[in-house]
Design a protein around this motif. Sequence first.
Motif, PDB file in Angstrom:
ATOM      1  N   UNK A   1       1.104  -1.125  -0.084  1.00 18.15           N
ATOM      2  CA  UNK A   1      -0.024  -0.042  -0.152  1.00 18.15           C
ATOM      3  C   UNK A   1       0.838   1.236   0.068  1.00 18.15           C
ATOM      4  N   UNK A   2       0.915   1.851  -0.970  1.00 19.27           N
ATOM      5  CA  UNK A   2       1.606   3.091  -1.274  1.00 19.27           C
ATOM      6  C   UNK A   2       1.120   4.482  -1.066  1.00 19.27           C
ATOM      7  N   UNK A   3       1.609   5.139  -0.164  1.00 25.09           N
ATOM      8  CA  UNK A   3       1.003   6.533  -0.013  1.00 25.09           C
ATOM      9  C   UNK A   3       1.975   7.485  -0.492  1.00 25.09           C
ATOM     10  N   UNK A   4       1.789   8.424  -1.507  1.00 21.05           N
ATOM     11  CA  UNK A   4       2.885   9.453  -1.857  1.00 21.05           C
ATOM     12  C   UNK A   4       2.323  10.722  -1.210  1.00 21.05           C
ATOM     13  N   UNK A   5       3.030  11.364  -0.354  1.00 24.01           N
ATOM     14  CA  UNK A   5       2.243  12.432   0.396  1.00 24.01           C
ATOM     15  C   UNK A   5       3.392  13.650   0.422  1.00 24.01           C
ATOM     16  N   UNK A   6       2.961  14.806   0.603  1.00 25.51           N
ATOM     17  CA  UNK A   6       3.871  16.029   0.637  1.00 25.51           C
ATOM     18  C   UNK A   6       3.748  16.439   2.082  1.00 25.51           C
ATOM     19  N   UNK A   7       4.927  16.984   2.524  1.00 28.88           N
ATOM     20  CA  UNK A   7       5.281  17.598   3.856  1.00 28.88           C
ATOM     21  C   UNK A   7       5.539  18.987   3.519  1.00 28.88           C
ATOM     22  N   UNK A   8       5.320  19.742   4.489  1.00 29.25           N
ATOM     23  CA  UNK A   8       5.400  21.229   4.697  1.00 29.25           C
ATOM     24  C   UNK A   8       6.866  21.507   4.634  1.00 29.25           C
ATOM     25  N   UNK A   9       7.672  21.120   3.884  1.00 29.77           N
ATOM     26  CA  UNK A   9       9.406  21.285   4.029  1.00 29.77           C
ATOM     27  C   UNK A   9       9.616  21.497   2.375  1.00 29.77           C
ATOM     28  N   UNK A  10      10.515  22.273   2.120  1.00 30.97           N
ATOM     29  CA  UNK A  10      10.968  22.266   0.724  1.00 30.97           C
ATOM     30  C   UNK A  10      11.516  20.789   0.300  1.00 30.97           C
ATOM     31  N   UNK A  11      12.368  20.003   1.008  1.00 25.89           N
ATOM     32  CA  UNK A  11      12.900  19.113   0.466  1.00 25.89           C
ATOM     33  C   UNK A  11      12.781  18.040   1.625  1.00 25.89           C
ATOM     34  N   UNK A  12      12.728  16.673   1.165  1.00 24.66           N
ATOM     35  CA  UNK A  12      12.961  15.624   2.001  1.00 24.66           C
ATOM     36  C   UNK A  12      14.198  14.733   1.604  1.00 24.66           C
ATOM     37  N   UNK A  13      15.153  14.660   2.590  1.00 25.19           N
ATOM     38  CA  UNK A  13      16.286  13.960   2.230  1.00 25.19           C
ATOM     39  C   UNK A  13      15.809  12.450   1.954  1.00 25.19           C
ATOM     40  N   UNK A  14      16.699  12.017   0.719  1.00 23.02           N
ATOM     41  CA  UNK A  14      16.404  10.649   0.244  1.00 23.02           C
ATOM     42  C   UNK A  14      16.663   9.510   1.389  1.00 23.02           C
ATOM     43  N   UNK A  15      17.259   9.825   2.061  1.00 23.74           N
ATOM     44  CA  UNK A  15      17.574   8.853   3.324  1.00 23.74           C
ATOM     45  C   UNK A  15      16.363   8.833   4.371  1.00 23.74           C
ATOM     46  N   UNK A  16      15.510   9.831   4.140  1.00 21.65           N
ATOM     47  CA  UNK A  16      14.425   9.882   5.111  1.00 21.65           C
ATOM     48  C   UNK A  16      12.963   9.889   4.361  1.00 21.65           C
ATOM     49  N   UNK A  17      12.978   9.465   3.004  1.00 21.14           N
ATOM     50  CA  UNK A  17      11.704   9.654   2.265  1.00 21.14           C
ATOM     51  C   UNK A  17      10.868   8.500   2.577  1.00 21.14           C
ATOM     52  N   UNK A  18      11.400   7.201   2.741  1.00 21.16           N
ATOM     53  CA  UNK A  18      10.611   6.047   2.984  1.00 21.16           C
ATOM     54  C   UNK A  18      10.361   5.875   4.193  1.00 21.16           C
ATOM     55  N   UNK A  19       8.907   5.626   4.509  1.00 22.22           N
ATOM     56  CA  UNK A  19       8.620   4.693   5.707  1.00 22.22           C
ATOM     57  C   UNK A  19       8.022   3.700   5.405  1.00 22.22           C
TER      58      UNK A  19
END
Length: 786
Positions: A562-580
């Motif tokens: 189950x994939x949820x693609x979402x946006x966070x109120x920051x300009x960038x999310x580091x690749x190391x922190x992108x996946x939960x």
Amino acid sequence: MDPEFGVGTAPRKREPWRTTLLLAYQSLGVVYGDLSISPLYVYKSTFAEDITHSEGNEEIYGALSFVFWTLTLIPLLKYVTIVLRADDNGEGGTFALYSLICRHANVSLLPNRQVADEELSTYRLERPPEAAGRSGIKAWLEKHKNLHTALLVMVMIGTCMVIGDGVLTPAISVFSAVSGLELSLSKDQHEYAVIPITCAILVFLFALQHYGTHRVGFLFAPIILAWLLCMSTIGLYNIIRWNPQVYTALNPSYMIRFLRKTKKSGWMSLGGILLCMTGSEAMFADLGHFSYSAIQLAFTSLVYPSLILGYMGQAAYLSQHHNLDASYQIGFYIAVPESVRWPVLVLAILASVVGSQAIISGTFSIISQSQSLSCFPRVKVVHTSDKVHGQIYIPEVNWILMVLCIAVTVGFRNTKHMGNASGLAVITVMLVTTCLMSLVIMLCWDRSPWLALVFFLFFGSIESLYFSASLIKFLEGAWLPILLALILLAVMFVWHHTTIKKYEYDMHNKVTLEWLLALCDKLGMVRVPGIGLVYTDLTSGVPANFSRFVTNLPAFHRVLVFVCVKFVTVPHVLPAERYLVGRVGPPGHRSYRCIVRYGYRDVHQNVDSFETELVESLATFIKLDALFRCSDAGGGEQRDSSYYERENALTVIGSNPLRRHMVLGYDDSHSHDGASSDSDRVDGIELAAAAAVVKKQVRFAVAPPRSPGVDESVLEELHELCEAREAGAAFILGHSHVKTKPGSSLLKRLAVGVGYNFLRRNCRGPDVALRVPPASLLEVGMVYVL
């Protein structure tokens, strides 16, 4: 941000002076193109009809004084000194301010927010939220939901006016530059030549957009540099030759004399004077591409002095020439010596093209950011450069802008009406920035509300004066940006409102975990080879579109994600922190949840890299999860399945040095590194932590059972993941249709039932936005009753 202005903010890193100089030079073509060409049309718009140029020179001296102090107070004092410090991790613009406010006060209307989002590195760089709100403003904002909506509408208005400026600035810039032909042609020839030439240049400009500015961007800075030097040189020449005493007009008393003599007409003419600061917002909006010191250096050392000399030179010439046709000859070119008029004309046209390019690129960028807040229908975003971050092209928007620009040029046919329209759009964006900046001073910088009030009243009163002067020109061109803004605001609000309601509908109708676990026991239900990627906006639970899918087709894939693609109120999310990543159900069910987080300026990955990274993340999670289960249970006892549905069971997968996650590699040589496991809980969020390991390339080949440290059940799960990856992935998306409930109001039926469905049918689908290959797409029909 600078500690002097933002308490607790991250200190600025000092850059080498050579880097700052290079960035300052490069910023000329990107940031200052629009601002630098304003002398082409400011005086011409000011003296169009409202006031006349008399023998006493009160009007021209007053206009020069207004221009000087406007450039000093707004671009120099407001933007360069204060607003540029309100960056969001180095990014600027309207969404940066809104993002800062949402992180320091609970006013965001974005759905599917999680506590885990607050652990992002870019999220936690700001001052701790518990130190906010000394005056109670924060609590008051958070308490009233209507204020959350009002804040978002304010951001939408600013966004709409930026898009409107993307229509008007290319038209007035190119038209004003080409209007230099009026001094070389007869009036009849001029009327029939300028419009076609302007339209041809605009078509050429928009036709080049799909190539990206990086291909011709190396020409931008030299053109603007040459233009600024040329303009300042001509200005200095005119000052020395015609009126060396023109500097006395910088005295603020000339503004008072101007208004006393011209009265209402002088006030109305301020709509032309405000055009001198058009493009100032670009200094803040393009902050992410350069740096604070570079933009500050370029403006204070070159752009600002050149503009002042240019305006003073024009005023010096006009102060000695009074027998001019205000609507025809008062402009930039009349003050250019005849011997260099043609080269200056060519250079002005090139500079106007560069300035127009900057606002067009800014329009693409802000529309892309609007999509991240679910405030704009889905459009195709093409990234034109792999090396330069943030350079994008939106085909649909590009051609719509081109048609509107040509329509404005052909319809208005004069600088006055274009200037009235452009001025209102520019000053509205500045007013929105002033309002948001006042909130940032209180909520994010933790300064006194009185200081925020002083900022708001001082700059807001100046901008309100110009805003009123522009608004009074409603019938003379100012109606256009208002009309465009109303249309865009209706589109954005309908799309955002319906998106939120659809999310609430999904939350209300999501399926229980027990239902999912019972599917395999049902007669006739089949697990087929491959990976099924079920896209949903939910961060927990089983979406209704999956239940609709298995109801009509009693089979689903062996590995289910189950994939949820979402946006966070920051300009960038580091690749190391992108996946939960987490489980849905026990390990034997082979069902996972993957939440992919992006910032509002992040680039969507192409589907191949996304699929590869997703499988790598799942492989890493499987090993980590086995270590956790062994550690928690003391030897392999499985935890209750409900554990896997809790948000705090999601694991960040990556190699962030701040949080040392284990990244496992299974290669053909079957080598790997053993590691001890641990579990860190920060604010109730479980983060995977392990000792330092060597990162190896994941080749999706499974190590043999005898490999030390690898459990057989883990190897079996990894082997199934490998086989599913080779069998291929299917992307399962919902194809939605929205209906209103019986008894809904007429406005709701028109907005949701008609407006939203029209936008959904005629804009890009989620498969395009998520870059899903058509051959692997499975769409499930969903009817939302809102």
